[in-house]
Design a protein around this motif. Structure first.
Motif, short mmCIF file in Angstrom:
data_model
loop_
_atom_site.label_atom_id
_atom_site.label_comp_id
_atom_site.label_asym_id
_atom_site.label_seq_id
_atom_site.Cartn_x
_atom_site.Cartn_y
_atom_site.Cartn_z
N THR A 1 -1.85 -0.99 -3.92
CA THR A 1 -2.97 -0.09 -3.67
C THR A 1 -2.42 1.30 -3.41
N LEU B 1 -6.17 -1.48 4.46
CA LEU B 1 -5.05 -1.25 3.56
C LEU B 1 -3.70 -1.22 4.28
N THR C 1 0.85 -1.19 0.00
CA THR C 1 0.00 0.00 0.00
C THR C 1 0.88 1.23 0.00
N SER D 1 -3.43 5.00 -2.04
CA SER D 1 -4.47 5.63 -1.23
C SER D 1 -4.11 7.07 -0.92
#
Length: 441
Positions: A33, A58, A10, A35
């Protein structure tokens, strides 16, 4: 490359550094991911995008990579650490995948680090080395991974040293230290410690470079145990009338194309760092150096005056350093959004012992600066456009006009580069509406 295949990573923060880290993790085979707390953050193609929040789900992954704009004290970072997740900044994440034997030069400090980073990279390139120059300056280090380099020169911010991970330079330099970023670091001691972390992380046999005299840096680095040399000292370099002595060798600086005494210092510092990286003294060619945009950069207009764009000078120390080494008469443009604790009275020295004959103040901090310079020739304008108009009247043929604001830009502009571009357009006589239409979004 599939070094991270099977791992879930993440990346927190969807700015330039975060997007570069996410792209690197994807290239290395990880599930990624990205974010960002901004709901309108632009998504990145090829990865999962979660915008508007950092959900706990996450954070329970193999690695969380944190962009430099996100403090280590942020709730999401602290939660990830509490879960036992590996947490690292973008710089440290990228460093894990760099070759061990390629010289890595880290440059930090309050002022001048972008210029010295750029100058060092230019010198190495001119000496025939394929060199990456970036980090906090321009291109994130993650973009360098997977390419063939002879050297890497990386500008390092104090923010990037909160979570340094595997970042371990061969040469690390702290150019100078003055109050800055104290909203995040709280105290000068904490700020200094973060600046020094690059030295504490040096590879075995690495060399640190420190200012000749700084009691705080000296005290905090006393136990590092690494080899060190000094700026403005025979152990590193000493400026002279026609050049500099760098590690005992004479380097000519007469051919420099960048203006001012500050840039002579920056060039000598870059020569020192290039030598420490391994470049032979005979391959140093400082005459090829060119200024970074908005850092003591000449504006190409022909009106019998020298116009200099130093919009990057966002604090008093940077303005003093850049302007003091110029040859007068100088008309100085000062102003913008003031910083807490800024002592504009120190700018009086530019009149009393330096080249400035007139100042034009503008922006939110204009009245405060004018008061601090009381007794000297100070003129007022509401905004930068008016300041440039006044300067055109005040500056006689042969004079130098410098935008070196000693303030942030956010009262009128997006950032210092936007301010610098507008200044250059105004100097060139571009209509105000045209300048506004050229504003970056």
């Amino acid at each position: 490359m599939t070094m991270l295949e099977g791992q879930h990573i993440t990346v927190l923060g969807g700015g330039l550094s975060g997007r570069a880290a996410a792209g690197l993790a994807k290239r290395l085979g990880a599930k990624v991911t990205l974010s960002d707390l901004r709901a309108d953050c632009l998504p990145l193609e090829g990865v999962e995008n979660v915008m508007g929040e950092h959900p706990d789900s996450l954070l329970d992954v193999d690695t969380v990579v944190v962009s430099p704009g996100i403090p280590a004290s942020t709730a999401a970072v602290q939660k990830a650490l509490a879960m036992g997740t590996e947490v690292v900044g973008e710089l440290g994440f990228a460093a894990e995948f760099l070759p061990e034997d390629v010289p890595l030069v880290a440059v930090t400090g309050t002022n001048g680090k972008s210029t010295v980073t750029s100058f060092t990279g230019q010198l190495l390139n001119a000496g025939g080395w394929r060199t990456f120059s970036g980090g906090n300056l321009g291109t994130p280090l993650s973009e360098a991974v997977g390419q063939s380099w002879d050297a890497l020169v990386v500008e390092v911010s104090s923010y990037q040293m909160e979570l340094p991970g595997a970042f371990a330079p061969h040469v690390a330099a702290v150019l100078n230290l003055s109050p800055d970023h104290l909203l995040r670091h709280k105290t000068m001691e904490s700020y200094a410690a973060h600046k020094l972390r690059a030295l504490s992380l040096l590879k075995a046999g690495g060399v640190g470079v420190l200012p000749a005299e700084d009691s705080l840096l000296d005290r905090l680095s006393a136990d590092f145990g690494c080899d060190t040399c000094r700026f403005d000292d025979p152990s590193g370099f000493v400026l002279e009338s026609a050049g500099a002595t760098v590690l005992g060798s004479s380097i000519g600086l007469e051919g420099l194309q960048v203006p001012g005494e500050l840039n002579r210092w920056n060039a000598a510092a870059a020569c020192l760092l290039a030598r420490l990286a391994g470049l032979p003294v005979e391959d140093l060619h400082p005459e090829i150096l060119t200024a970074l945009p908005h850092r003591m950069q000449g504006v190409p207009v022909q009106d019998n005056r020298l116009w200099i764009n130093d919009s990057k000078a966002t604090n008093v120390e940077a303005t003093l350093a850049g302007v003091m080494g110029l040859t007068g008469p100088v008309v100085l443009l000062l102003g913008g959004q003031g910083k807490d604790g800024a002592d504009y009275r120190r700018l009086r020295d530019l009149f009393e012992n330096g080249p400035v004959v007139d100042a034009v103040v503008f922006g939110q901090a204009g009245s405060v600066i004018a008061s601090a310079l009381s007794g000297h020739s100070v003129h007022r304008a509401e905004k930068l456009a008016g300041a440039v108009d006044l300067a055109k009247v005040l500056a006689e043929s042969g004079a130098t006009v410098v935008l070196s604001p000693a303030c942030a830009s956010f009262d009128e502009f997006d950032d210092f580069s936007h301010r610098g571009r507008v200044f250059e357009s105004l100097v060139a006589g571009v209509e105000k509406t045209d300048v506004e239409e050229g504003r970056e979004r």
